[in-house]
Design an enzyme around this catalytic site. Sequence first.
Site, PDB file in Angstrom:
ATOM      1  N   ASP A   7      34.703  28.717  11.376  1.00 33.09           N
ATOM      2  CA  ASP A   7      33.340  29.118  11.032  1.00 33.09           C
ATOM      3  C   ASP A   7      32.927  28.205   9.887  1.00 33.09           C
ATOM      4  OD1 ASP A   7      30.926  30.494  10.742  1.00 33.09           O
ATOM      5  OD2 ASP A   7      31.814  32.002   9.428  1.00 33.09           O
ATOM      6  N   GLU A  68      32.066  27.030  15.426  1.00 30.81           N
ATOM      7  CA  GLU A  68      30.747  27.621  15.619  1.00 30.81           C
ATOM      8  C   GLU A  68      29.698  26.529  15.460  1.00 30.81           C
ATOM      9  OE1 GLU A  68      29.378  31.812  14.611  1.00 30.81           O
ATOM     10  OE2 GLU A  68      28.595  30.623  12.946  1.00 30.81           O
ATOM     11  N   ASP A 141      33.823  35.560   6.700  1.00 31.47           N
ATOM     12  CA  ASP A 141      33.973  34.197   7.229  1.00 31.47           C
ATOM     13  C   ASP A 141      35.273  34.072   8.029  1.00 31.47           C
ATOM     14  OD1 ASP A 141      31.679  32.892   5.625  1.00 31.47           O
ATOM     15  OD2 ASP A 141      32.915  33.834   4.079  1.00 31.47           O
TER      16      ASP A 141
END
Length: 176
Positions: A7, A68, A141
């Site tokens: 992420d 991502e 996160d």
Amino acid sequence: MRVLGIDPGLTRCGVGVVEGMPGRPGKLIGYTVVRSDPDEDISQRLLHLDRTLATLVEQYQPESVAVERVFSQHNARTVMGTAQASGVAILAGARAGLPVQTYTPSEVKAAVTGSGTADKAQVTAMVTRLLKLSAPPKPADAADAIAIAICHIWRGGTRSLLQAAAVAAAARRSSR
């Protein structure tokens, strides 16, 4: 299949490693958040992220990397840092010779929760449930990175299996 999910973020970059197969519960191997000081020079922050991700790839030996995909936000400064971190994350996988796949936030949410509009709490709750964890991974996160890895195992893994089956079928047809 072992996947390193990322992420991306410049101040906080979540990293999660999950092992599993499409359609089956996975196993959490590890997770962390790579942090950098917002007051530090951008070149040093990106270098720190690059070195840390390289170390994590070496440590966990994933078979692929899932990142991502950066999406447009209202704050241009935030999206710029996220995009820079995303580039470093993609490069870390490519440098290690690993396949790298990107997923939008809504693809990840849909894969893990069934809804592309799920909030962070719902994603964290489902990650905890899917991997049968005794406690939710923190911070968010890290949970998001784990969700990205799960998404890749279920979606990317299935995609890879279908591609491999198609290649094998084509090879059988051409050998006849």
